[in-house]
Design an enzyme around this catalytic site. Sequence first.
Site, PDB file in Angstrom:
ATOM      1  CG  PHE A 128      -0.372   0.493   2.477  1.00 40.21           C
ATOM      2  CD1 PHE A 128      -0.425   1.849   2.805  1.00 40.21           C
ATOM      3  CD2 PHE A 128       0.243  -0.367   3.358  1.00 40.21           C
ATOM      4  CE1 PHE A 128       0.131   2.328   3.982  1.00 40.21           C
ATOM      5  CE2 PHE A 128       0.798   0.091   4.533  1.00 40.21           C
ATOM      6  CZ  PHE A 128       0.748   1.448   4.840  1.00 40.21           C
ATOM      7  CE  LYS A 129       5.202   1.292   4.821  1.00 37.85           C
ATOM      8  NZ  LYS A 129       4.582  -0.023   5.145  1.00 37.85           N
ATOM      9  CG  ASP A 130       3.890   0.853  -4.516  1.00 34.88           C
ATOM     10  OD1 ASP A 130       5.043   1.286  -4.356  1.00 34.88           O
ATOM     11  OD2 ASP A 130       3.631  -0.328  -4.815  1.00 34.88           O
ATOM     12  CG  MET A 177       7.128   5.880  -1.474  1.00 33.33           C
ATOM     13  SD  MET A 177       7.643   7.116  -0.357  1.00 33.33           S
ATOM     14  CE  MET A 177       8.153   6.062   0.974  1.00 33.33           C
TER      15      MET A 177
END
Length: 462
Positions: free
Chosen positions: A111-113, A116
């Site tokens: 999910f960090k995409d 980011m």
Amino acid sequence: MKYISTRGQAPELTFEEAMLTGLARDGGLYLPAEIPVMSQDEIAALAGLPYEEIAFRVMWPYVSGSFAEDEFKAIIARAYEGFGHDARAPLKQLNENHFLLELFHGPTLAFKDFAMQLIGQLFQVALKRRGDRVTIVGATSGDTGSAAIEAFRGLDAVDVFILFPHGRVSEVQRRQMTTPADSNVHALAVDGDFDDCQAALKDMFNDFDFRDGVKLAGVNSINFARVLAQIVYYFSAAVSLGAPHRKVSFTVPTGNFGDIFAGYLAKRMGLPIDRLVVATNQNDILHRCLSGEGYFKGDTIPSISPSMDIQVSSNFERALYYAYGEDGSAVAQLMDELKTGGFNVSQGAMEALRESFDSGRVSEDETLETIKHTLAHSAELVCPHTAVGIKVAEEHRAEDVPMITLATAHPAKFPAAVEKASGEHPPLPSRMSDLYERPERVTRIANNLGTLEDHIRRHIAE
Ligand SMILES: *Cc1c(COP(=O)(O)O)cnc(C)c1O
């Protein structure tokens, strides 16, 4: 929109300044001076819109002084074009009343995409306009580093150096950091563990000569721009299940409290969220705190959901700020007490936290069991972090309110645990199936501040 610090002693900044700064000068975290509210009609109008359009409408009030409307729309479009699913954050049904929000269709399968990729484009546009460039240095136990590399690769206003503990990240995670060929990407395998990498990073930020010399910037989860990007999928998921006419609840596999704090802001913006449930693994400081036992550090125990192996949840400071009635000096005092072990939360603040948050903790065995059970009963192979969420969600499910569990990573990112639990090997999505063949580029480096700083100085572009 102006941004203020949770500790009340730093200058107010614009969105752009808060994003480029990261941590406030008083040690606090930036928050918008006021939380924007959307009307019920505005929320209802989001139903059926493309993810990018929902993203624009939800985030615009937060960024409007810093970017032009068309500029921000183009930033959002570029951020999410590389995702492997048109819906960006599709919702899947697990059983009658329980849904999975799949947040792993970005370039690094976690999910960090979402945050980011957006922050990469925001930095590039802001820095170009200022005629400036920065050096981003990050420390990672796996997911953050690869997401940062994917977000900043090939952008000419930025060099990105990622420190990871040599031999202590999964092969998929390592390859995601070492295979991008762009010359502004630098993967550093440090002889040490994750805490050593984090300590080295902190020392670099405290070395003002170095910090100013290379124009050091940080993109860790306390950067408000990252929280902001994560608010969007709470809206897209809730409206697709009938909000604002119907309430929904969310369960969030939690480490640094960034993802679930975005849910809290969505609620404050007017989204009818009934419960926000914090799901932790055996590293359970948040569960203990929300159970009334105070906020006290323990030792970090490695688990099969490693992205949640955290003993101090940096973004929890933001929740405390609101729970303490926006009293910056009260927060500053708690954070002082944390340095020597922890603190008890006042009764009033506990009541405020409990208005929004529930919590649960899951053991390693329960995590494995949940992966197996979810495959058998819902035909879904889930990653260990997601399994922690599913287990806690089932314990907190109410009959009449749909529960949405955030699926934070693709199972192929954690193949060993998934295979152990289910007997099935989770394949990589076809768009990255050649990951194991791509050449790796990595520098193994001693855990020594001077050596690290030297290396970075010598490798930034002119
Ligand atoms: C980072 C991460 C988490 C924890 O998210 P926080 O915002 O730190 O609470 C959970 N699952 C996965 C897969 C992650 O990468």
